[in-house]
Design a protein around this motif. Structure first.
Motif, PDB file in Angstrom:
ATOM      1  N   SER A  37       0.805  -1.215   0.000  1.00  0.00           N
ATOM      2  CA  SER A  37       0.000   0.000   0.000  1.00  0.00           C
ATOM      3  C   SER A  37       0.838   1.266   0.000  1.00  0.00           C
ATOM      4  O   SER A  37       0.431   2.278  -0.564  1.00  0.00           O
ATOM      5  CB  SER A  37      -0.955   0.014   1.203  1.00  0.00           C
ATOM      6  N   LYS A 190     -10.415  -0.810  -2.632  1.00  0.00           N
ATOM      7  CA  LYS A 190      -9.310  -1.756  -2.515  1.00  0.00           C
ATOM      8  C   LYS A 190      -8.896  -2.218  -3.909  1.00  0.00           C
ATOM      9  O   LYS A 190      -9.710  -2.225  -4.835  1.00  0.00           O
ATOM     10  CB  LYS A 190      -9.712  -2.970  -1.665  1.00  0.00           C
ATOM     11  N   SER A 191      -7.638  -2.607  -4.034  1.00  0.00           N
ATOM     12  CA  SER A 191      -7.178  -3.158  -5.308  1.00  0.00           C
ATOM     13  C   SER A 191      -6.149  -4.235  -5.028  1.00  0.00           C
ATOM     14  O   SER A 191      -5.536  -4.290  -3.968  1.00  0.00           O
ATOM     15  CB  SER A 191      -6.560  -2.068  -6.186  1.00  0.00           C
ATOM     16  N   ALA A 194      -2.203  -3.747  -4.022  1.00  0.00           N
ATOM     17  CA  ALA A 194      -2.523  -2.501  -3.333  1.00  0.00           C
ATOM     18  C   ALA A 194      -1.527  -1.415  -3.761  1.00  0.00           C
ATOM     19  O   ALA A 194      -0.610  -1.658  -4.535  1.00  0.00           O
ATOM     20  CB  ALA A 194      -2.465  -2.718  -1.824  1.00  0.00           C
ATOM     21  N   VAL A 198      -5.982   6.407  -6.191  1.00  0.00           N
ATOM     22  CA  VAL A 198      -7.434   6.459  -6.301  1.00  0.00           C
ATOM     23  C   VAL A 198      -7.858   7.898  -6.562  1.00  0.00           C
ATOM     24  O   VAL A 198      -7.496   8.807  -5.810  1.00  0.00           O
ATOM     25  CB  VAL A 198      -8.104   5.940  -5.012  1.00  0.00           C
ATOM     26  N   THR A 208      -4.734   2.771  -2.500  1.00  0.00           N
ATOM     27  CA  THR A 208      -5.472   1.610  -2.006  1.00  0.00           C
ATOM     28  C   THR A 208      -4.641   0.807  -1.000  1.00  0.00           C
ATOM     29  O   THR A 208      -3.427   0.695  -1.158  1.00  0.00           O
ATOM     30  CB  THR A 208      -5.861   0.680  -3.160  1.00  0.00           C
ATOM     31  N   PRO A 209      -5.305   0.242   0.034  1.00  0.00           N
ATOM     32  CA  PRO A 209      -6.714   0.430   0.386  1.00  0.00           C
ATOM     33  C   PRO A 209      -6.937   1.771   1.069  1.00  0.00           C
ATOM     34  O   PRO A 209      -6.137   2.179   1.919  1.00  0.00           O
ATOM     35  CB  PRO A 209      -6.987  -0.732   1.352  1.00  0.00           C
ATOM     36  N   VAL A 224      -8.939   4.161 -10.772  1.00  0.00           N
ATOM     37  CA  VAL A 224      -7.850   3.536 -10.029  1.00  0.00           C
ATOM     38  C   VAL A 224      -6.713   3.258 -11.011  1.00  0.00           C
ATOM     39  O   VAL A 224      -6.935   2.673 -12.071  1.00  0.00           O
ATOM     40  CB  VAL A 224      -8.317   2.214  -9.368  1.00  0.00           C
ATOM     41  N   SER A 246     -13.842  -3.224  -4.850  1.00  0.00           N
ATOM     42  CA  SER A 246     -12.598  -3.993  -4.953  1.00  0.00           C
ATOM     43  C   SER A 246     -12.357  -4.343  -6.418  1.00  0.00           C
ATOM     44  O   SER A 246     -13.295  -4.660  -7.144  1.00  0.00           O
ATOM     45  CB  SER A 246     -12.679  -5.287  -4.125  1.00  0.00           C
TER      46      SER A 246
END
Length: 403
Positions: A37, A190-191, A194, A198, A208-209, A224, A246
């Motif tokens: 992240s 979320k992805s 991460a 965004v 993300t997240p 995203v 997600s």
């Protein structure tokens, strides 16, 4: 004698020409999902610091790996632009049935276009046109619902008084000040992987997240993006209840080839190998000459960063640091990354002392030595600003220099 001088001129001109800037970047390898992240954000901070050095041409991760568009979203956007143009033309001719048919089809196309949208056009114009058509045929409540979506996407979108009636413009004002438009909800995005950026309604909302609080109820443009992966987007419906989105990001072939080299590179960085052939191979494949290469691992309440500064043509490690970072609660991460990059480059490229300090600025020192005269791009703040007679003696002084 004149002939000798003329013969020397080409070589003198060659000697005087500046050396070409070396292509450099920062590459961080997340070692666990929790470390993903923050890695993209940290790379960005380090690249900003590298950009302060005159001898580097910094290549950002999006320049190296690209931010490939979603071809389906682009096609939908082209069809939507054409559809809106035809809808507006029919509306202006007072051919309202035809205009409604076309604008409905346009809004359907726009459902698939957010990954290709950088602003609310033509979505905002299409929503306004559709709401006006509903208002004209007497479906006032339906028109209000569409206006709620319009206001959520773009609160400042202005209705053209030459196209829309005074009553419809008054209805928009009524909706904007109504109770429903004051409702708020939150969205968690979320992805996988991460660390993707965004964007909500065109504005960066985090990595993300991430949870975005206090969003106006209604539709919002979500995009995203992560370097090396196809961009993702959707029209996100926000309600007073929490919303979660997600997505599994799709990597490019080039990123897959890069990712295949990372296990060997991570091993060399973690073990501190002075001659890293895997790192050299990575540099060759990316067309780079210098790089900050590191591994990032979640470490209790912090993040462990093992960072090396490499000559990518040979794989030689020129310097390194190992620290535990304590998050970014107070915005300190950027300055911490900047200090590490500055120290590694300055000591490795022939300047500064080789003292390595921990992430705690108070560890074994007064804690204020570097804050007032911190190297940036090989220049101290004192060098960047020269005083003139009569200047304020406290101008540019932090008050900690003598402690």
């Amino acid at each position: 004698m004149r002939a000798l001088v003329l013969a020397l001129l080409p070589s003198l001109a060659l000697a005087a020409s500046p050396a070409p800037a070396r292509r450099a970047t920062s590459l961080l390898i997340p070692m666990d999902p929790a470390a993903e992240s923050g890695s993209v954000k940290m790379e960005g901070y380090m690249n900003e610091a590298l950009g302060n050095f005159a001898g580097f041409t910094v290549r950002k991760s999006e320049e190296i790996f690209g931010l490939p568009a979603d071809p389906n979203a682009q096609s939908a956007m082209e069809r939507a632009r054409k559809g809106y143009s035809e809808s507006a033309a029919a509306f202006d001719k007072k051919e309202y049935d035809d205009a409604e048919t076309k604008v409905r089809a346009t809004l359907k196309e726009l459902q698939n276009a957010p990954a290709a949208m950088r602003g609310c056009s033509p979505l905002c114009e299409s929503l306004a046109l559709y709401a006006a058509l509903l208002h004209l045929r007497g479906d006032v409540e339906e028109a209000k619902l569409v206006l709620i979506d319009l206001i959520a996407v773009s609160p400042t979108f202005e209705l053209n008084p030459k196209r829309f009636s005074r009553d419809f413009i008054a209805l928009r004002v009524q909706v904007a000040t109504g109770r429903t438009s004051q409702l708020r909800g939150s969205a968690t995005v979320k992805s996988r992987p991460a660390g993707a950026r965004v964007y909500v309604d065109g504005e960066l909302a985090g990595y993300t997240p991430v949870t975005i609080p206090a969003l106006t109820v209604g539709k919002h443009l979500l995009r995203v993006e992560r370097p090396g992966f196809r961009q993702y987007g959707q029209l996100m419906e926000v309600t007073p209840d929490d919303v979660e989105v997600s997505t599994e990001l799709v990597p490019t072939a080039a990123y897959k080839a890069y990712d295949a080299q990372l296990d060997r590179v991570a091993s060399e960085v973690s073990r501190g190998i002075s001659q890293a052939n895997g790192v050299a191979g990575l540099g060759k494949s990316l067309g780079l000459e210098r790089a900050m290469v590191g591994t990032v691992r979640s470490h209790g309440e912090g993040t462990e960063l093992i960072l090396g500064y490499y000559d990518l043509r040979s794989g030689r490690k020129m310097g390194g640091r190992r620290v535990v970072l304590q998050g970014d609660e107070f915005g300190q991460l950027k300055s911490e990354m900047e200090r590490m990059v500055n120290q590694l480059v300055n000591t490795s490229e022939g300047g500064g002392d080789k003292v390595v300090r921990s992430s705690d600025p108070l560890d074994n020192r007064g804690g204020t030595e570097d804050w007032g005269a911190e190297d940036r791009g090989g220049r101290t703040r004192k060098q960047e600003k020269t005083k003139k007679p009569g200047d304020d003696p406290l101008d540019g002084v932090s008050g900690t220099e003598d402690w």
